[in-house]
Design a protein around this motif. Sequence first.
Motif: not given
Length: 184
Positions: A97-101, A157-160, A163-170, A173-178
């Motif tokens: 959230k801080l990164t995105l503003g 998310a990738l810039s941080l 963890g894992g970042v999955g991209y599901y445009p269809h 959502f974006v998957h985020l994990d630790t």
Amino acid sequence: MKQIVHSRRHFLRQSAKLAVAGAALPFARPASAAVRDARSLAFDHTHTGERVSIVYAVGERYVPEALTTLNRFMRDHYSGEVGQMDPRLFDLLYRLKLTLGSRESFQVISGYRCPATNSTLRNTRGGGVAKRSLHMDGKAIDVRIADTPLADLRDAALSLGVGGVGYYPHDQFVHLDTGRVRSW
């Protein structure tokens, strides 16, 4: 002159007040602004219709009552089973959230997932659900943010580099994990 001693008990009492204030006043800024080093997040659950805005940590300490509230909020929306979410996941979301503003809430598609739900989804969705999903360990979340293009959320998310970042445009959502650092 009166000396103030800040004990663990005092901290927990103050934290409980913040957690209650954060849960009772959805999307109110005063609860987080009033306490130095408070970290707060806001969520809308797309399946349950629930909302929460809460101070989950102050300084280096997590607020136990807030984590309990978030565990319930992130429950398996199919079974109702409540798991234990990894607090580092909330730290990741806070940094994001801080990164995105962005001032918008995270829209939660999936948080905790019990093994039975994971198995059912794995067998009925034609792929896309891992056998040992980190959702079952409370270490993963699928989200989007209303005011943020999905690709921008993924890129932030990738810039941080955590963890894992999955991209599901269809599926929007974006998957985020630790878990370990990886992307798909």
